[in-house]
Write an enzyme that holds these catalytic residues in place. Structure first.
Site, PDB file in Angstrom:
ATOM      1  N   ASP A  17       0.977  -1.646  -0.122  1.00 20.99           N
ATOM      2  CA  ASP A  17       0.331   0.108   0.349  1.00 20.99           C
ATOM      3  C   ASP A  17       1.072   1.021  -0.217  1.00 20.99           C
ATOM      4  O   ASP A  17       2.120   1.141   0.406  1.00 20.99           O
ATOM      5  CB  ASP A  17      -1.155  -0.086   1.163  1.00 20.99           C
ATOM      6  N   ASN A  19       1.046   4.003  -2.788  1.00 22.63           N
ATOM      7  CA  ASN A  19       2.186   3.582  -4.226  1.00 22.63           C
ATOM      8  C   ASN A  19       1.353   5.542  -4.481  1.00 22.63           C
ATOM      9  O   ASN A  19       2.119   6.282  -4.825  1.00 22.63           O
ATOM     10  CB  ASN A  19       1.649   3.384  -5.509  1.00 22.63           C
ATOM     11  N   ASN A  65     -10.749  -2.835  -6.969  1.00 22.79           N
ATOM     12  CA  ASN A  65      -9.806  -2.343  -7.384  1.00 22.79           C
ATOM     13  C   ASN A  65     -10.603  -1.757  -8.650  1.00 22.79           C
ATOM     14  O   ASN A  65     -10.023  -0.788  -9.092  1.00 22.79           O
ATOM     15  CB  ASN A  65      -8.724  -2.671  -7.429  1.00 22.79           C
TER      16      ASN A  65
END
Ligand code: FPP
Length: 238
Positions: A17, A19, A65
């Site tokens: 996590d 980015n 996502n």
């Protein structure tokens, strides 16, 4: 069961996590953050080799996502293809088998084909395993397992009265892979976000504020050191 001093971990699972935040802090587009994150995967693979970790599972794309902006999703899928092409040699050199868990059928055909090609070309390796969670959700995995069990029960292959934990475990995406011993989440978020809900039941959790693109070998080594200090009891007293 007696209490166990952990020598491993044999299997590490990571929620990669941060980015987007890494990119934003540098004034870069989000995709640059994902690209930098792909570099961290190589560092994690090197660390696993050096620390004797046999299985590394990475949460690369969740079933949730898909709602991200179209351009980010397309960019991530293109990055997945580039990553697979660029890292195939490294996987071979390190005798690492590539696997995937998730609703792989959801992936666009070019990414799916590249994934399948590299999974096939590394299928004979047994020493090390890289597992990519793609279009993955823990609840989706359990629902998919339940659906397959129900279909097999309807076909007379399974007695509904015999369904137990072992039956469910056997119908998950990769039933032969041992449960993770250690789950790491980067970027300071303290959540599971639907990752490996079944398999993480007894895992040790490790949270670090480091953003995934900054995560390097020493960070994984620090997590493993912390894991080895913990006392794993599996529900027993100790
Ligand atoms: C979470 O960061 C990361 C992802 C949703 C994708 C993970 C992908 C990589 C590490 C790149 C390698 C990719 C493949 C497909 C092998 P975020 O975007 O949620 O970060 P934020 O919370 O800071 O916005």
């Amino acid at each position: 069961m007696t209490s166990t001093a952990p020598a491993g971990p044999r299997h590490v699972a990571i929620i990669m996590d941060g980015n987007g935040r890494w990119a934003r802090r540098k004034g870069l587009p989000r995709l640059r953050g994902h690209e930098a994150g792909a570099e961290s995967i190589s560092a994690a693979l090197r660390a696993c080799r050096d620390l004797g970790i046999q299985y590394l599972t990475l949460y690369a794309f969740s079933v949730e996502n898909w709602v991200r902006p179209k351009a980010e999703v397309a960019g991530l899928m293109a990055l997945l293809r580039r990553f697979l092409r660029a890292r195939e040699k490294e996987l071979h050199a390190n005798r690492t088998r590539l696997r995937a868990i998730g609703r792989i059928g959801d992936l666009p055909a070019p990414a799916r084909k590249e994934l399948q090609r590299v999974m096939d070309s590394t299928a004979h390796f047994t020493e090390r395993h890289l597992v990519l969670a793609l279009s993955y959700g823990g609840r989706a995995e359990i629902a998919d397992a339940a659906r397959r069990i129900a279909a097999r029960a309807k076909a007379g292959e399974i007695d509904p009265a015999s369904v137990d934990e072992a039956t469910i475990a056997a119908h998950l995406y990769a039933p032969d892979i041992p449960d993770p011993d250690l789950m790491i989440r980067t970027s300071g978020e303290i959540r599971l976000s639907n990752f490996l809900l079944w398999q993480l039941s007894y895992a040790e959790f490790y949270f670090t504020p480091t953003l995934w693109p900054d995560f390097r070998e020493a960070d994984l080594a620090a997590a493993v050191e912390e894991y080895r200090r913990r006392h794993r009891r599996f529900g027993d007293i100790g």
